[in-house]
Design an enzyme around this catalytic site. Structure first.
Site, PDB file in Angstrom:
ATOM      1  N   HIS A  16       0.855  -1.187   0.000  1.00 15.35           N
ATOM      2  CA  HIS A  16       0.000   0.000   0.000  1.00 15.35           C
ATOM      3  C   HIS A  16       0.883   1.226   0.000  1.00 15.35           C
ATOM      4  O   HIS A  16       1.945   1.218   0.636  1.00 15.35           O
ATOM      5  CB  HIS A  16      -0.906   0.002   1.250  1.00 15.35           C
ATOM      6  CG  HIS A  16      -2.053   0.932   1.118  1.00 15.35           C
ATOM      7  ND1 HIS A  16      -1.936   2.266   1.422  1.00 15.35           N
ATOM      8  CD2 HIS A  16      -3.312   0.734   0.672  1.00 15.35           C
ATOM      9  CE1 HIS A  16      -3.097   2.845   1.187  1.00 15.35           C
ATOM     10  NE2 HIS A  16      -3.956   1.941   0.722  1.00 15.35           N
ATOM     11  N   ASP A  57      -8.022  -5.253  -0.016  1.00 15.08           N
ATOM     12  CA  ASP A  57      -8.531  -6.105  -1.085  1.00 15.08           C
ATOM     13  C   ASP A  57      -8.173  -7.576  -0.919  1.00 15.08           C
ATOM     14  O   ASP A  57      -8.676  -8.420  -1.656  1.00 15.08           O
ATOM     15  CB  ASP A  57      -7.976  -5.627  -2.438  1.00 15.08           C
ATOM     16  CG  ASP A  57      -8.558  -4.291  -2.838  1.00 15.08           C
ATOM     17  OD1 ASP A  57      -9.759  -4.096  -2.590  1.00 15.08           O
ATOM     18  OD2 ASP A  57      -7.820  -3.455  -3.374  1.00 15.08           O
TER      19      ASP A  57
HETATM   20  N1  ACO Z   1       4.191  -7.640  -4.859  1.00 14.73           N
HETATM   21  C1  ACO Z   1       5.548  -7.621  -5.020  1.00 14.73           C
HETATM   22  N2  ACO Z   1       6.322  -6.524  -4.829  1.00 14.73           N
HETATM   23  C2  ACO Z   1       5.704  -5.403  -4.453  1.00 14.73           C
HETATM   24  C3  ACO Z   1       4.313  -5.336  -4.270  1.00 14.73           C
HETATM   25  C4  ACO Z   1       3.555  -6.505  -4.481  1.00 14.73           C
HETATM   26  N3  ACO Z   1       2.228  -6.503  -4.317  1.00 14.73           N
HETATM   27  N4  ACO Z   1       3.954  -4.070  -3.914  1.00 14.73           N
HETATM   28  C5  ACO Z   1       5.097  -3.373  -3.877  1.00 14.73           C
HETATM   29  N5  ACO Z   1       6.165  -4.163  -4.203  1.00 14.73           N
HETATM   30  C6  ACO Z   1       7.583  -3.782  -4.207  1.00 14.73           C
HETATM   31  C7  ACO Z   1       7.920  -2.953  -5.437  1.00 14.73           C
HETATM   32  O1  ACO Z   1       8.335  -3.774  -6.516  1.00 14.73           O
HETATM   33  C8  ACO Z   1       9.030  -2.081  -4.910  1.00 14.73           C
HETATM   34  O2  ACO Z   1      10.201  -2.851  -4.827  1.00 14.73           O
HETATM   35  P1  ACO Z   1      11.651  -2.181  -5.073  1.00 14.73           P
HETATM   36  O3  ACO Z   1      11.809  -1.173  -3.967  1.00 14.73           O
HETATM   37  O4  ACO Z   1      12.602  -3.324  -5.007  1.00 14.73           O
HETATM   38  O5  ACO Z   1      11.580  -1.549  -6.444  1.00 14.73           O
HETATM   39  C9  ACO Z   1       8.592  -1.778  -3.466  1.00 14.73           C
HETATM   40  O6  ACO Z   1       7.788  -2.911  -3.095  1.00 14.73           O
HETATM   41  C10 ACO Z   1       7.778  -0.491  -3.310  1.00 14.73           C
HETATM   42  O7  ACO Z   1       6.658  -0.574  -4.180  1.00 14.73           O
HETATM   43  P2  ACO Z   1       6.072   0.637  -5.034  1.00 14.73           P
HETATM   44  O8  ACO Z   1       5.383   0.082  -6.248  1.00 14.73           O
HETATM   45  O9  ACO Z   1       7.149   1.655  -5.264  1.00 14.73           O
HETATM   46  O10 ACO Z   1       5.035   1.234  -4.026  1.00 14.73           O
HETATM   47  P3  ACO Z   1       3.830   2.171  -4.383  1.00 14.73           P
HETATM   48  O11 ACO Z   1       3.497   2.891  -3.136  1.00 14.73           O
HETATM   49  O12 ACO Z   1       4.125   2.991  -5.592  1.00 14.73           O
HETATM   50  O13 ACO Z   1       2.646   1.138  -4.791  1.00 14.73           O
HETATM   51  C11 ACO Z   1       0.826  -0.359  -4.641  1.00 14.73           C
HETATM   52  C12 ACO Z   1       1.664   0.731  -3.916  1.00 14.73           C
HETATM   53  C13 ACO Z   1       0.399   0.143  -6.022  1.00 14.73           C
HETATM   54  C14 ACO Z   1      -0.415  -0.634  -3.826  1.00 14.73           C
HETATM   55  C15 ACO Z   1       1.698  -1.660  -4.761  1.00 14.73           C
HETATM   56  O14 ACO Z   1       2.044  -2.132  -3.477  1.00 14.73           O
HETATM   57  C16 ACO Z   1       0.992  -2.756  -5.569  1.00 14.73           C
HETATM   58  O15 ACO Z   1       1.068  -2.758  -6.804  1.00 14.73           O
HETATM   59  N6  ACO Z   1       0.264  -3.700  -4.868  1.00 14.73           N
HETATM   60  C17 ACO Z   1      -0.478  -4.734  -5.575  1.00 14.73           C
HETATM   61  C18 ACO Z   1      -1.798  -4.168  -6.070  1.00 14.73           C
HETATM   62  C19 ACO Z   1      -2.790  -3.917  -4.946  1.00 14.73           C
HETATM   63  O16 ACO Z   1      -3.017  -4.766  -4.099  1.00 14.73           O
HETATM   64  N7  ACO Z   1      -3.426  -2.739  -5.009  1.00 14.73           N
HETATM   65  C20 ACO Z   1      -4.450  -2.341  -4.037  1.00 14.73           C
HETATM   66  C21 ACO Z   1      -3.946  -1.259  -3.108  1.00 14.73           C
HETATM   67  S1  ACO Z   1      -5.160  -0.847  -1.928  1.00 14.73           S
HETATM   68  C22 ACO Z   1      -6.247   0.083  -2.771  1.00 14.73           C
HETATM   69  O17 ACO Z   1      -5.927   0.829  -3.655  1.00 14.73           O
HETATM   70  C23 ACO Z   1      -7.624  -0.043  -2.434  1.00 14.73           C
END
Ligand code: ACO
Length: 418
Positions: free
Chosen positions: A297, A354
């Protein structure tokens, strides 16, 4: 909000920036005059560290896993309040009295009667179209039916969209399943929604579970869809157009669309013989676009308090309904493995709202494609409350700046010379 001043040095010049402190002691630098005084703007792609507004609706502390609506803890509200009470609280700032709640519910019931001819247009949508596409089109289409000014934040406009949303969503489910539309039994928003979406009046266990899920989704401060609603509304676009912007933002799998993706992921793991480790490895592999859906998140770097409540509710609802679902045990194992893996621990990746919600929706009988519509049904009070707050405060049109990185000035070359 109290204020003091911080001085920063830029190009040898001292610039004074007001410090804004919120009621929960969150601090911000007010940079509104920075460019005028220094020529600098701030750059923050994805708004990771940028407050777009101040708001008195929802407080979220992602480090400690805290979520309050108007000062009330989410767990307290999920345990004790109803979804319509919470909608009133978000909109008007206080819990309603008995009379206020009765009047509010009566107004929503009146507005749940969709304009004449509207249902025929909904039926004309291809039934195989994704329910979120049908929702965005349907809510935008509603704006055609009102001659009055629907860009003002009046109770009339707000109650119109709040009342209409549930029957529009129920009709979408019926259209998606190729079923004729039915009328509302008139027993309250959540009950009516379930009765209209399915072929029978709902069991109390299902109404309670749905009510709780809608409360947990009702607002979440300046997330992608809510910021979109505020942004679209800041141009004084009408309430239907503004909310449609939020619906489209919610649809994406990185935001609300994740609830559909989570269940598809859990089903894929099940079909793959329950090979959880393979999917955890895929999520960690930077050459693989796969992410563990329902994990991570932008703001929570701790447990999402909503996920904790939903996990408990999933157990409870499935037990009460007598549903045995392997995806729930896969989800629990997946959570356990991920939370003990250094990749997830180092990045503070926890289950989000979710991760478990889809398992409950599935047990109730919703098609997977409807899951994000259910999120939208929960989030509509939050969107509308933010839209109202933005209009009541007369916030200016949203218009971010950029740092230009393209070609500098050059002369047009005739096509014969290219
Ligand atoms: N699975 C694997 N790796 C992940 C995940 C995941 N679900 N989420 C984040 N990471 C990793 C990224 O690859 C990144 O790694 P790095 O530092 O080695 O490059 C690090 O964790 C930080 O992630 P970001 O994408 O930079 O974080 P951001 O805050 O931009 O994204 C998000 C947040 C979009 C929710 C992300 O965690 C994600 O894509 N999760 C999966 C989708 C999801 O469940 N979305 C619902 C969110 S809740 C809502 O909106 C209601």
């Amino acid at each position: 909000m109290s204020e003091n001043i911080v001085a920063i040095q830029l190009d040898g010049k001292e610039i004074n920036l007001p410090v804004v402190i919120g009621t929960e002691n969150e601090k911000a630098l007010d940079i509104a005059k920075l460019r005028a005084e220094s020529g600098f703007i701030t750059l923050d792609t994805g708004y990771k560290n940028t407050g777009a507004t101040s708001s008195a609706i929802t407080f979220l502390n992602g480090e400690e896993g805290i979520l309050h609506y108007r000062g009330y803890d989410i767990a307290d509200l999920a345990e004790n309040a109803s979804f319509t009470e919470v909608s009133y609280l978000l909109l008007y700032g206080e819990l309603p009295s008995k009379d206020q709640l009765a009047n509010f519910e009566a107004s929503l019931a009146t507005n749940s009667r969709l304009p004449e001819g509207f249902a025929d247009l909904q039926k004309a949508f291809p039934s195989e179209a994704h329910p979120m596409s049908q929702l965005a089109a349907g809510i935008c289409l509603l704006s055609n039916y009102y001659k009055r000014n629907t860009s003002d934040a009046t109770d009339e406009n707000i109650h119109t969209i709040l009342g209409a949303f549930a029957p529009v969503a129920a009709n979408i489910q019926r259209n998606f399943l190729n079923k004729d539309f039915v009328s509302s039994p008139g027993k309250g928003l959540v009950y009516d929604f379930l009765a209209m979406a399915f072929d029978e009046e709902p069991d109390e266990v299902i109404v309670d579970a749905m009510d709780k899920l809608l409360i947990l989704h009702a607002d979440h401060e300046q997330n992608c869809s809510t910021s979109t609603v505020r942004m679209v509304g800041s141009s004084h676009a009408n309430i239907f157009a503004s909310i449609t912007g939020g619906i489209n933002a919610l649809w994406g799998p990185l935001h609300g669309g994740a609830n559909q993706s989570v269940l598809e992921m859990l089903e894929a793991i099940k079909a793959d013989g329950g090979n959880i480790k393979k999917y955890v490895a895929k999520a960690k592999d930077k050459d693989d676009p796969f992410r563990l859906m329902g994990f991570g998140h932008r703001v929570y770097k701790n447990f999402d308090p909503r996920a904790k409540i939903i996990k408990r509710a999933a157990d409870n609802v499935l037990n009460k309904l007598g549903v045995k679902d392997e995806t729930l045990s896969i989800a629990k194992k997946l959570e356990e493995i991920a939370l003990s893996d250094s990749y997830f621990v180092e990045r503070n990746l926890y289950p989000n709202v979710d991760f478990y919600s889809g398992i409950i929706y599935k047990a109730i009988g919703f098609p997977t494609e409807m899951f994000t519509v259910l999120f939208a049904l929960g989030r509509i009070p939050g969107w509308v409350s933010n839209w109202k707050e933005m209009r009541d405060r007369k916030e200016p049109i949203g218009r971010p700046r950029q740092v230009y990185t393209g070609a500098t000035l050059r002369k047009y070359t005739p096509i014969s010379e290219r």
